[in-house]
Design a protein around this motif. Sequence first.
Motif, PDB file in Angstrom:
ATOM      1  N   GLY A  61       0.795  -1.228   0.000  1.00 38.00           N
ATOM      2  CA  GLY A  61       0.000   0.000   0.000  1.00 38.00           C
ATOM      3  C   GLY A  61       0.818   1.264   0.000  1.00 38.00           C
ATOM      4  N   ASN A  62       2.087   1.163   0.326  1.00 42.65           N
ATOM      5  CA  ASN A  62       2.933   2.361   0.376  1.00 42.65           C
ATOM      6  C   ASN A  62       3.561   2.698  -0.969  1.00 42.65           C
ATOM      7  N   ASP A  63       4.105   1.691  -1.659  1.00 42.97           N
ATOM      8  CA  ASP A  63       4.818   1.989  -2.904  1.00 42.97           C
ATOM      9  C   ASP A  63       4.233   1.296  -4.131  1.00 42.97           C
ATOM     10  N   GLY A  64       3.179   0.481  -3.969  1.00 45.47           N
ATOM     11  CA  GLY A  64       2.528  -0.148  -5.118  1.00 45.47           C
ATOM     12  C   GLY A  64       3.237  -1.360  -5.684  1.00 45.47           C
ATOM     13  N   ARG A  65       4.310  -1.802  -5.032  1.00 40.81           N
ATOM     14  CA  ARG A  65       5.037  -2.973  -5.545  1.00 40.81           C
ATOM     15  C   ARG A  65       4.170  -4.231  -5.434  1.00 40.81           C
ATOM     16  N   LEU A  66       4.272  -5.082  -6.454  1.00 40.10           N
ATOM     17  CA  LEU A  66       3.571  -6.361  -6.436  1.00 40.10           C
ATOM     18  C   LEU A  66       4.249  -7.264  -5.415  1.00 40.10           C
ATOM     19  N   VAL A  67       3.478  -7.734  -4.434  1.00 40.88           N
ATOM     20  CA  VAL A  67       4.058  -8.569  -3.383  1.00 40.88           C
ATOM     21  C   VAL A  67       3.376  -9.932  -3.287  1.00 40.88           C
ATOM     22  N   GLY A  68       2.324 -10.136  -4.065  1.00 40.99           N
ATOM     23  CA  GLY A  68       1.661 -11.437  -4.061  1.00 40.99           C
ATOM     24  C   GLY A  68       0.699 -11.556  -5.218  1.00 40.99           C
ATOM     25  N   LEU A  69       0.543 -12.781  -5.713  1.00 41.47           N
ATOM     26  CA  LEU A  69      -0.480 -13.012  -6.730  1.00 41.47           C
ATOM     27  C   LEU A  69      -0.884 -14.480  -6.735  1.00 41.47           C
ATOM     28  N   LEU A  70      -2.132 -14.697  -7.137  1.00 43.22           N
ATOM     29  CA  LEU A  70      -2.674 -16.043  -7.306  1.00 43.22           C
ATOM     30  C   LEU A  70      -3.336 -16.080  -8.671  1.00 43.22           C
ATOM     31  N   PRO A  71      -2.727 -16.771  -9.644  1.00 37.19           N
ATOM     32  CA  PRO A  71      -3.231 -16.730 -11.018  1.00 37.19           C
ATOM     33  C   PRO A  71      -4.368 -17.729 -11.264  1.00 37.19           C
ATOM     34  N   LEU A  72      -5.576 -17.225 -11.186  1.00 39.08           N
ATOM     35  CA  LEU A  72      -6.760 -18.044 -11.412  1.00 39.08           C
ATOM     36  C   LEU A  72      -7.450 -17.622 -12.710  1.00 39.08           C
ATOM     37  N   ALA A  73      -8.369 -18.473 -13.159  1.00 38.73           N
ATOM     38  CA  ALA A  73      -9.177 -18.173 -14.330  1.00 38.73           C
ATOM     39  C   ALA A  73     -10.605 -18.604 -14.046  1.00 38.73           C
ATOM     40  N   LEU A  74     -11.553 -17.861 -14.586  1.00 39.62           N
ATOM     41  CA  LEU A  74     -12.975 -18.117 -14.364  1.00 39.62           C
ATOM     42  C   LEU A  74     -13.586 -18.673 -15.638  1.00 39.62           C
ATOM     43  N   GLN A  75     -14.372 -19.721 -15.479  1.00 44.17           N
ATOM     44  CA  GLN A  75     -15.004 -20.363 -16.628  1.00 44.17           C
ATOM     45  C   GLN A  75     -16.449 -20.710 -16.273  1.00 44.17           C
ATOM     46  N   THR A  76     -17.345 -20.482 -17.199  1.00 43.37           N
ATOM     47  CA  THR A  76     -18.725 -20.926 -17.028  1.00 43.37           C
ATOM     48  C   THR A  76     -18.853 -22.321 -17.612  1.00 43.37           C
ATOM     49  N   VAL A  77     -19.286 -23.262 -16.781  1.00 44.53           N
ATOM     50  CA  VAL A  77     -19.365 -24.667 -17.201  1.00 44.53           C
ATOM     51  C   VAL A  77     -20.784 -25.168 -16.987  1.00 44.53           C
ATOM     52  N   ASN A  78     -21.161 -26.146 -17.798  1.00 45.74           N
ATOM     53  CA  ASN A  78     -22.453 -26.801 -17.645  1.00 45.74           C
ATOM     54  C   ASN A  78     -22.219 -28.198 -17.116  1.00 45.74           C
ATOM     55  N   LEU A  79     -22.674 -28.452 -15.900  1.00 44.16           N
ATOM     56  CA  LEU A  79     -22.489 -29.739 -15.251  1.00 44.16           C
ATOM     57  C   LEU A  79     -23.835 -30.245 -14.763  1.00 44.16           C
ATOM     58  N   ALA A  80     -24.214 -31.425 -15.245  1.00 48.11           N
ATOM     59  CA  ALA A  80     -25.464 -32.072 -14.819  1.00 48.11           C
ATOM     60  C   ALA A  80     -26.653 -31.122 -14.960  1.00 48.11           C
ATOM     61  N   GLY A  81     -26.669 -30.348 -16.028  1.00 45.65           N
ATOM     62  CA  GLY A  81     -27.774 -29.438 -16.269  1.00 45.65           C
ATOM     63  C   GLY A  81     -27.695 -28.130 -15.519  1.00 45.65           C
ATOM     64  N   LEU A  82     -26.639 -27.945 -14.720  1.00 50.96           N
ATOM     65  CA  LEU A  82     -26.462 -26.706 -13.966  1.00 50.96           C
ATOM     66  C   LEU A  82     -25.393 -25.844 -14.629  1.00 50.96           C
ATOM     67  N   ARG A  83     -25.670 -24.566 -14.727  1.00 50.11           N
ATOM     68  CA  ARG A  83     -24.706 -23.609 -15.282  1.00 50.11           C
ATOM     69  C   ARG A  83     -23.971 -22.958 -14.114  1.00 50.11           C
ATOM     70  N   LEU A  84     -22.663 -23.243 -14.040  1.00 48.30           N
ATOM     71  CA  LEU A  84     -21.890 -22.829 -12.869  1.00 48.30           C
ATOM     72  C   LEU A  84     -20.698 -21.977 -13.268  1.00 48.30           C
ATOM     73  N   ARG A  85     -20.320 -21.085 -12.363  1.00 48.78           N
ATOM     74  CA  ARG A  85     -19.089 -20.292 -12.520  1.00 48.78           C
ATOM     75  C   ARG A  85     -18.000 -20.975 -11.702  1.00 48.78           C
ATOM     76  N   GLN A  86     -16.990 -21.446 -12.386  1.00 54.11           N
ATOM     77  CA  GLN A  86     -15.933 -22.235 -11.740  1.00 54.11           C
ATOM     78  C   GLN A  86     -14.592 -21.517 -11.813  1.00 54.11           C
ATOM     79  N   LEU A  87     -13.952 -21.380 -10.656  1.00 52.94           N
ATOM     80  CA  LEU A  87     -12.604 -20.822 -10.584  1.00 52.94           C
ATOM     81  C   LEU A  87     -11.590 -21.958 -10.579  1.00 52.94           C
ATOM     82  N   SER A  88     -10.527 -21.813 -11.338  1.00 53.17           N
ATOM     83  CA  SER A  88      -9.463 -22.816 -11.330  1.00 53.17           C
ATOM     84  C   SER A  88      -8.131 -22.124 -11.525  1.00 53.17           C
TER      85      SER A  88
END
Length: 383
Positions: A61-88
């Motif tokens: 918060g002081n200098d804006g340097r990147l100090v952490g990240l978690l690289p995820l992606a969001l996908q809409t999937v259809n599973l068993a007739g359900l439309r879900l938003r899945q993070l992976s």
Amino acid sequence: MIKIEIVQSEEGFLALASEWNALLDASGLGNIFLTWEWISTWWTCFGRGRYKPWVITARDGNDGRLVGLLPLALQTVNLAGLRLRQLSFMAGDRVIDHLDVIAKPSHSHAAMPFFVDCLVGKSVEHDVVRLDAMKADSAFVKALLDTIEQRPDDASHMAIDSICPYLSLPDTWDGYWASIGKQSRYNFTRKAKRLQARASGPVSYRRVETKAELSDAIRELVRLHQARQQQKGNPGAFAQKRAIEFHTAVAERFLDKGWLRLYLLTVGEQVIAAIYCYKFGGKFSFYQSGYDPAWSECSPGALIMLHAVREAISEGAEEFDFLRGEEPYKSLWTSTARTDLRLRIATSMPGWLILRAYQLAYQGRRAIKANLGWGNRHAKAAS
């Protein structure tokens, strides 16, 4: 003070390129599957058009340097007739291991609660979190599981062990050769002599070191791997054209960085075996291999693996990582392993229904294996 942002555009994700590997170096994780080269190549080949970036970043918060990240992606999937938003995890649909939050040690503790809240907090909008190949002993996984287990009414989860064999390497080849025992030394020597006796030309091992060699070498790797896998009735890792394109691009980028270790075993002008590895930090990671089934009696797969181990030792590597899987051949090389986790977390009622279906299907597979006498010592499920 930590500032958290979820990057949800391709432009924002690509803008992280200049900071990514510096943070990875500072984190001490030493994992090639967390490099910008691997993750961004996956995005180009598999992510774009199918996923939306969902990269959690933490900045000072002081200098804006990147100090952490978690690289995820969001996908809409259809599973068993359900439309879900899945993070992976980004690139989580590939065979990769030992994944974790990338963070500076000095900021990791402060940032961790924010990362966890973004995944399983009360205000999340996704339905399912699917994290494969996470480091079982990481602070992030511990914090995530602790949070879930303290709030059983809000989230259900499933955790499945993945066994990842590895070989600790001695300082010298002579030390390794002595350690494997008289019978193993005899077997390797016999295989090498058998190959030499059958060969109609010189037998040699070579490492791919230039871009001019690379495309032909990748083609040989694919041919040999697919031939062996199809003989066993398996589709093979390179059955899809997109997979070949991805690994061709990764290999080229890793070659530029000095990380690629692709070896060929040749008899005369004929390539009869190939092994595809990466060297990053003090670790060799074995990714894939193949050999010509017509030469099976000479054990070219074992011989080229031995060559790769020898090369790793000669380069001063501390470890030869066989990555996930308990294939029988790995037990011939090592009896040591670490554990990764596959996590499935429901964050909504539709997500809970799908998770319950996962659990029932998994329990059914375990029962079938037990009845066949295979057993399964390494899996666990919780909800």
